[in-house]
Design a protein around this motif. Structure first.
Motif, PDB file in Angstrom:
ATOM      1  N   GLN A  57       0.827  -1.203   0.000  1.00 41.23           N
ATOM      2  CA  GLN A  57       0.000   0.000   0.000  1.00 41.23           C
ATOM      3  C   GLN A  57       0.863   1.255   0.000  1.00 41.23           C
ATOM      4  N   ILE A  58       1.991   1.191   0.785  1.00 43.98           N
ATOM      5  CA  ILE A  58       2.901   2.353   0.786  1.00 43.98           C
ATOM      6  C   ILE A  58       3.485   2.539  -0.604  1.00 43.98           C
ATOM      7  N   GLN A  59       3.888   1.424  -1.241  1.00 43.54           N
ATOM      8  CA  GLN A  59       4.406   1.518  -2.611  1.00 43.54           C
ATOM      9  C   GLN A  59       3.351   2.108  -3.547  1.00 43.54           C
ATOM     10  N   LYS A  60       2.078   1.669  -3.359  1.00 41.47           N
ATOM     11  CA  LYS A  60       1.005   2.203  -4.215  1.00 41.47           C
ATOM     12  C   LYS A  60       0.810   3.695  -3.975  1.00 41.47           C
ATOM     13  N   ASN A  61       0.896   4.111  -2.684  1.00 38.79           N
ATOM     14  CA  ASN A  61       0.764   5.545  -2.398  1.00 38.79           C
ATOM     15  C   ASN A  61       1.848   6.337  -3.116  1.00 38.79           C
ATOM     16  N   VAL A  62       3.079   5.832  -3.066  1.00 35.68           N
ATOM     17  CA  VAL A  62       4.175   6.535  -3.741  1.00 35.68           C
ATOM     18  C   VAL A  62       3.921   6.571  -5.237  1.00 35.68           C
ATOM     19  N   LEU A  63       3.426   5.416  -5.790  1.00 34.82           N
ATOM     20  CA  LEU A  63       3.132   5.372  -7.218  1.00 34.82           C
ATOM     21  C   LEU A  63       1.991   6.333  -7.581  1.00 34.82           C
ATOM     22  N   TYR A  72      -0.690  15.654 -13.886  1.00 34.05           N
ATOM     23  CA  TYR A  72      -0.972  17.081 -13.751  1.00 34.05           C
ATOM     24  C   TYR A  72       0.023  17.898 -14.559  1.00 34.05           C
ATOM     25  N   VAL A  73       1.311  17.476 -14.534  1.00 34.82           N
ATOM     26  CA  VAL A  73       2.334  18.221 -15.280  1.00 34.82           C
ATOM     27  C   VAL A  73       2.053  18.131 -16.775  1.00 34.82           C
ATOM     28  N   ILE A  74       1.633  16.947 -17.248  1.00 33.71           N
ATOM     29  CA  ILE A  74       1.444  16.761 -18.689  1.00 33.71           C
ATOM     30  C   ILE A  74       0.190  17.481 -19.179  1.00 33.71           C
ATOM     31  N   THR A  75      -0.936  17.319 -18.436  1.00 33.71           N
ATOM     32  CA  THR A  75      -2.225  17.844 -18.920  1.00 33.71           C
ATOM     33  C   THR A  75      -2.618  19.171 -18.297  1.00 33.71           C
ATOM     34  N   GLY A  76      -2.142  19.420 -17.089  1.00 31.60           N
ATOM     35  CA  GLY A  76      -2.577  20.614 -16.378  1.00 31.60           C
ATOM     36  C   GLY A  76      -3.976  20.481 -15.784  1.00 31.60           C
ATOM     37  N   ASN A  77      -4.549  19.301 -15.865  1.00 29.66           N
ATOM     38  CA  ASN A  77      -5.883  19.049 -15.330  1.00 29.66           C
ATOM     39  C   ASN A  77      -5.770  18.730 -13.847  1.00 29.66           C
ATOM     40  N   GLU A  78      -6.452  19.494 -13.006  1.00 25.87           N
ATOM     41  CA  GLU A  78      -6.325  19.326 -11.551  1.00 25.87           C
ATOM     42  C   GLU A  78      -7.024  18.065 -11.050  1.00 25.87           C
ATOM     43  N   GLU A  79      -7.775  17.378 -11.926  1.00 29.99           N
ATOM     44  CA  GLU A  79      -8.358  16.122 -11.495  1.00 29.99           C
ATOM     45  C   GLU A  79      -7.273  15.093 -11.200  1.00 29.99           C
ATOM     46  N   TYR A  80      -6.099  15.231 -11.844  1.00 27.74           N
ATOM     47  CA  TYR A  80      -5.005  14.293 -11.564  1.00 27.74           C
ATOM     48  C   TYR A  80      -4.429  14.509 -10.184  1.00 27.74           C
ATOM     49  N   LEU A  81      -4.695  15.629  -9.550  1.00 25.30           N
ATOM     50  CA  LEU A  81      -4.164  15.893  -8.205  1.00 25.30           C
ATOM     51  C   LEU A  81      -4.981  15.183  -7.125  1.00 25.30           C
ATOM     52  N   GLU A  82      -6.181  14.647  -7.489  1.00 22.60           N
ATOM     53  CA  GLU A  82      -6.955  13.950  -6.473  1.00 22.60           C
ATOM     54  C   GLU A  82      -6.223  12.728  -5.943  1.00 22.60           C
ATOM     55  N   PRO A  83      -5.728  11.773  -6.797  1.00 19.29           N
ATOM     56  CA  PRO A  83      -4.938  10.654  -6.242  1.00 19.29           C
ATOM     57  C   PRO A  83      -3.647  11.140  -5.604  1.00 19.29           C
ATOM     58  N   TYR A  84      -3.059  12.225  -6.105  1.00 23.40           N
ATOM     59  CA  TYR A  84      -1.817  12.751  -5.537  1.00 23.40           C
ATOM     60  C   TYR A  84      -2.051  13.221  -4.094  1.00 23.40           C
ATOM     61  N   ASN A  85      -3.130  13.989  -3.904  1.00 19.32           N
ATOM     62  CA  ASN A  85      -3.419  14.499  -2.552  1.00 19.32           C
ATOM     63  C   ASN A  85      -3.812  13.374  -1.603  1.00 19.32           C
ATOM     64  N   THR A  86      -4.610  12.431  -2.112  1.00 12.31           N
ATOM     65  CA  THR A  86      -5.036  11.311  -1.253  1.00 12.31           C
ATOM     66  C   THR A  86      -3.848  10.476  -0.809  1.00 12.31           C
ATOM     67  N   LYS A  89      -1.680  12.057   1.859  1.00 14.86           N
ATOM     68  CA  LYS A  89      -2.233  12.018   3.211  1.00 14.86           C
ATOM     69  C   LYS A  89      -2.160  10.629   3.831  1.00 14.86           C
ATOM     70  N   ASN A  90      -2.261   9.580   2.996  1.00 13.41           N
ATOM     71  CA  ASN A  90      -2.435   8.227   3.525  1.00 13.41           C
ATOM     72  C   ASN A  90      -1.134   7.472   3.747  1.00 13.41           C
ATOM     73  N   LEU A 120       9.952  11.093   2.391  1.00 14.76           N
ATOM     74  CA  LEU A 120       9.752  12.508   2.714  1.00 14.76           C
ATOM     75  C   LEU A 120      10.601  13.391   1.824  1.00 14.76           C
ATOM     76  N   SER A 121      11.843  12.959   1.607  1.00 18.25           N
ATOM     77  CA  SER A 121      12.740  13.757   0.768  1.00 18.25           C
ATOM     78  C   SER A 121      12.220  13.850  -0.657  1.00 18.25           C
ATOM     79  N   TRP A 122      11.720  12.698  -1.151  1.00 20.23           N
ATOM     80  CA  TRP A 122      11.226  12.708  -2.543  1.00 20.23           C
ATOM     81  C   TRP A 122       9.966  13.583  -2.674  1.00 20.23           C
ATOM     82  N   ILE A 123       9.047  13.460  -1.690  1.00 19.04           N
ATOM     83  CA  ILE A 123       7.797  14.247  -1.776  1.00 19.04           C
ATOM     84  C   ILE A 123       8.093  15.735  -1.656  1.00 19.04           C
TER      85      ILE A 123
END
Length: 926
Positions: A57-63, A72-86, A89-90, A120-123
């Motif tokens: 699960q930790i690996q999946k969170n990082v992925l 988000y970088v490629i499309t600029g669509n903020e919908e891609y930030l939903e899995p990023y933010n989740t 946090k988790n 932490l360093s990577w994030i």
């Protein structure tokens, strides 16, 4: 053990308990070993699997963080930030859970502690940086970050640590699994040994119990054989089995004894049925049959009283009549007959069911013998049915209760006795008919001799009749052909007569409505123009402008109405000329919007014009006539729509529709379809055909909700026909209508002259002439009633008077209110008859009422009747204002309750004169 007595149940329970004890001991041993194994299994399944799950699960969170960042970088669509933010946090929660599970493994805890600072360093150093730069759209910083490839190095190092952690965890899990396998093998050996031991104990116990049970059952079998061996051909059903044991064998013997009792009862029932059934043979009389039946059945049922009631049809009434009885002391005690539903006998026949009654009162009836009288306490009433029909009802009484076998016997005898009744009744009817037939045969024989003598004479006349018949047949055929021709001609004349009457009625209604439509605007024009002519400078500029505007509007309406009448007249005369030109289809939507957007906005309706992509930009037709057609359709749509929308669709017609509506056109010819859809009042199905006729309307009454002459659709239909097209309508009441105009894409320039039927021209001329004569007649009557001289006391008479004006046309309201208020009159306006009644009910102090005749909701005739009859206001002066210049209109107004009558267009002096007359008369009455 010999001194103890166990029943089968106890023996089986003792054996089962012994086996159960062995099983419980074995299970305790196995469960002890399995509980130890279960702890190990639980540790592996819960601890190790959860460790693997949390690590993954930790690996999946990082992925997810990496994937969301890249998306988000490629499309600029903020919908891609939903899995990023989740995932941001988790992952820390999952890390803490995993760290707590590794409390007993120091090596794995150290490996996990090395992973946390990397994440932490990577994030913080890569992921957050990239997202923030993308949010500010700093593309150069992003390019520089990805060129340095810092994020990839961190993620590769994270994957390496995770792989090492998971590999070490898998080794620990495999070691625990090998230990569990060894313990499982030991458990299998122990289990097999216990199974063999328990099996041997079970077999020994089963052999012991079976010997003890079978020994007792064999004793029961020997006893049963002794019962059945008494006679090989007949079983002695009275014999009973006796067993001295105290186990379940006694219950088996008692069940067998009960079976023998049931068989004995069944044998008694079958024997009784056979005896009674054989009694029916040879009976040819219903009285004899019923008497034999009740005499045999009553003692069999152990009853002391019996009666049979047979079905008799007395006209339309069904009665059940007493036919035979058993032990009846007096005929008066047994009723002679019952109607259906009367008494228990009639109710049993109606319900078609058996009545069983016990505990009868002692005084119900008595059965007499030589020594005295007794009262039976039990009653049995049963219907005898054949094919669902109750043919008879039997009644029995007994001292003791009726048994179940008695009811069974009676139930089985129902069909047999009912069939016997119908068979005997049928034989009696056959014998009666046979006797009648013998008498008729003798009479026929005598008549036959007479007929023989007459036949010779008839043979001589037959030849003469044959010749006569041939002649009459020819005449008959000629008469039938003549009658058929006459009937056909009569039907044609009747149909033509109905059409003439209907056409005459439509023309009458049309002339009445046309009179109203012409005189209503003309009324306001004449009143206001007269006021402008008579003014001596006392009207201000705003009043003059408003009067001029109303006159202009009324004149425009009058001109448009006259144009419609002239167009229809030209069409019927065949003098309309079609001018062919190129019409720009792309301009039609703009013209529609510019003309009707203000109308839609005023009525708060949605107006849309939709044009299909395949519509040609130019067609060849008469543009003026085409515009007149769609303007009429749109005007009607807005007129009859109070809420919702009006939608226009311009498209190419479907080939199937073209072949159906315009079969004469070439299939390759383009046809333009313009459909106008509204959400208005709709049109009933039976009215959709007549709305295009010249003298017909959906609502031709005087109090219709919407005005108009009904000429618009007639003109549309004729113009469409002249343009080579067609027009259709689809509508449902209260849902809306869709009118579709089909116009060919090309039309040759020509003048179309239509030949009109001479009879129609003559009828139209006669109608116009009658209209003119009636107008002159009413005008003369009106002129004779004019009072030209003005009274000097008008101001004093009119001032402060309260008048109710009931009128729906705003132009007439403006003109009349302006004229009356100049005289000092207080005017209250009601837009229809219903509203006028409400005003009068609220305030009954009106001095005078002006009542228009043709109004929506409630017309003037109905309103005047309500005022005179329901409100009982006989003295209130009511002056009828009507634009219908028809004969008898004055009489109709007076019959409805009007005090006086004046016809539109109004002469203001005549109006004041009428007011002076009725106001003066009212003052004199007071």
């Amino acid at each position: 053990m010999k001194g103890l007595h166990f029943n089968i149940h106890t023996k089986i329970i003792a054996g089962y308990l012994f086996i159960l004890v062995c099983l419980v001991v074995s299970l305790l041993i196995v469960m002890n070993r399995m509980s130890a194994m279960q702890k190990e299994v639980d540790f592996v399944t819960q601890h190790d699997m959860e460790v693997h799950s949390l690590a993954n699960q930790i690996q999946k969170n990082v992925l997810d963080i990496e994937t969301g960042m890249r998306g988000y970088v490629i499309t600029g669509n903020e919908e891609y930030l939903e899995p990023y933010n989740t995932a941001s946090k988790n992952w820390l929660d999952n890390y803490n859970k995993l760290y707590s599970l590794l409390g007993d493994n120091g090596a794995q805890k150290r490996n996990l502690e090395e992973v946390k600072p990397l994440i932490l360093s990577w994030i913080n150093g890569s992921a957050e940086y990239v997202v923030n730069q993308k949010k500010v759209n700093n593309q150069s910083a992003l390019d520089e970050h990805f060129n340095k490839n810092k994020g990839k190095k961190m993620t590769d190092e994270l994957r390496a640590h995770f792989d090492s952690f998971l590999e070490h965890q898998r080794d620990l899990t495999n070691q625990r699994v090998e230990k569990l396998n060894q313990e499982n093998n030991n458990l299998k050996i122990t289990l097999y040994g216990l199974i063999i031991l328990v099996t041997l104990v079970t077999i020994a116990t089963a052999i012991f119990l079976s010997n003890s049970i079978v020994k007792t059952i064999k004793q029961v079998v020997r006893t049963i054989k002794s019962v059945t061996d008494s006679n090989e051909t007949e079983v002695d059903l009275s014999t009973r089995i006796e067993v001295s044991t105290h186990d379940e064998t006694r219950e088996l013997a008692e069940a067998m004894n009960e079976l023998l009792s049931n068989l004995e009862k069944h044998n008694w029932v079958q024997k009784s049925v056979a005896e009674i059934s054989t009694m029916y043979q040879g009976k040819t009389d219903l009285t004899e049959l019923t008497h034999a039946f009740i005499t045999k059945l009553t003692p069999t049922l152990e009853a002391v009283y019996g009666v049979v009631y047979l079905r008799r049809n007395q006209g339309s009434e069904v009665r059940y009549v007493k036919e035979a009885g058993y032990a009846i002391v007096s005929e008066e005690r047994a009723a002679a007959s019952f109607r259906l539903g009367e008494g228990l006998i009639g109710q049993a026949a109606m319900d078609k069911r058996i009545f069983l009654i016990d505990k009868l009162p002692e005084d119900h009836f008595k059965v007499a013998s030589g020594l005295g009288e007794s009262s039976p306490r039990n009653l049995l009433i049963a219907p005898i049915m054949v094919d669902g029909r109750v043919e008879a009802v039997v009644e029995f009484a007994a001292f003791q209760r009726f048994k179940a076998r008695h009811l069974t016997l009676l139930d089985l005898l129902q069909d047999k006795f009912g069939s016997a009744i119908t068979n005997v009744a049928g034989r009696m009817e056959v014998e009666r008919l046979l006797g009648e037939s013998q008498v008729l045969t003798e009479e026929l024989q005598a008549q036959s001799e007479e007929l023989q003598a007459q036949s010779e004479e008839l043979q001589m006349q037959q030849e003469q009749l044959r010749i006569t018949n041939e002649y009459l047949e020819e005449q008959k055929q000629f008469a039938e052909q003549r009658a058929s021709d006459l009937k056909k001609a009569k039907d044609e004349l009747e149909d033509y007569s109905r059409k003439l009457q209907l056409s005459s009625q439509y023309k009458t209604d049309f002339l009445a409505n046309m009179s109203h439509e012409l005189r209503t605007p003309l009324n306001s024009i004449l009143i206001l123009s007269q006021m402008l002519m008579e003014t001596e400078g006392d009207m201000d500029n705003s009043e003059v402008k408003e009067s001029s505007r109303v006159i202009y509007t009324a004149g425009s309406d009058l001109l448009r109405l006259i144009d419609d009448i002239l167009d229809l007249s030209k069409i019927e005369a065949g003098k309309i000329e079609i001018l062919t030109d190129e019409v720009n289809v792309t301009e039609i939507p703009q013209m529609m919007k510019s003309m009707f957007d203000p109308v839609a906005a005023k009525k708060n309706l949605t107006f849309e014009v939709l044009t299909a992509a395949d519509v040609p930009s130019v067609i060849t037709t008469d543009g003026q006539r085409l515009q007149q057609i769609w303007k009429n359709l749109l005007s009607n749509a807005f007129k009859f729509t109070e809420q919702g929308s009006v939608t226009v669709k311009i498209e190419c017609a479907e080939p199937e529709e073209v072949r159906e509506l315009l079969p004469e056109l070439d299939e390759e010819e383009m046809v333009l379809a313009i459909s106008v859809t509204d959400t208005g009042i709709g049109i009933a199905h039976e009215k959709q055909r007549i709305i295009f006729e010249a003298f017909q309307q959906v609502d031709g009454t005087t109090n219709r909700l919407f005005g108009g002459t009904g000429l618009g659709l007639s003109i549309c239909r004729e113009f469409t026909r002249l343009l080579g097209g067609a027009i259709t309508v689809q509508s449902e009441p209260e849902k809306g209508s869709t009118f579709t105009l089909y116009i060919p894409g090309s039309l040759e320039a020509a003048e179309y002259y239509l030949q009109l039927d001479q009879l129609a021209l003559e009828e139209a001329a006669v109608s116009v002439s009658e209209f003119a004569d009636e107008y002159e007649l009413v005008s003369e009557e009106t002129d004779t009633s004019l009072v030209v001289e003005a009274e000097a006391s008008d101001d004093q008479l009119f001032k402060g008077k309260k008048v109710l004006l009931v009128e729906d046309d705003r132009r007439n309201i403006f003109a009349l209110v302006t004229a009356l208020e100049k005289k000092g009159v207080k005017v209250q306006v009601a837009e229809n008859g219903k509203r006028a009644i409400e005003f009068i009910q609220e305030q009954a102090d009106f001095d005078l009422v002006f009542m228009d005749i043709m109004m929506p909701v409630m017309g003037g005739y109905e309103a005047m009747k309500v005022i005179r009859q329901d409100l009982e206001m006989e003295r209130l002066p009511i002056i009828a204002l009507t634009a219908k210049a028809m004969k008898g209109e004055r009489d109709k107004c007076m019959e409805a309750g009007a005090s006086d009558y004046i016809m539109k267009p109004l002469n203001i002096n005549q109006l004041f004169s009428l007011m002076r007359v009725w106001l003066t008369e009212q003052v004199s009455q007071v």
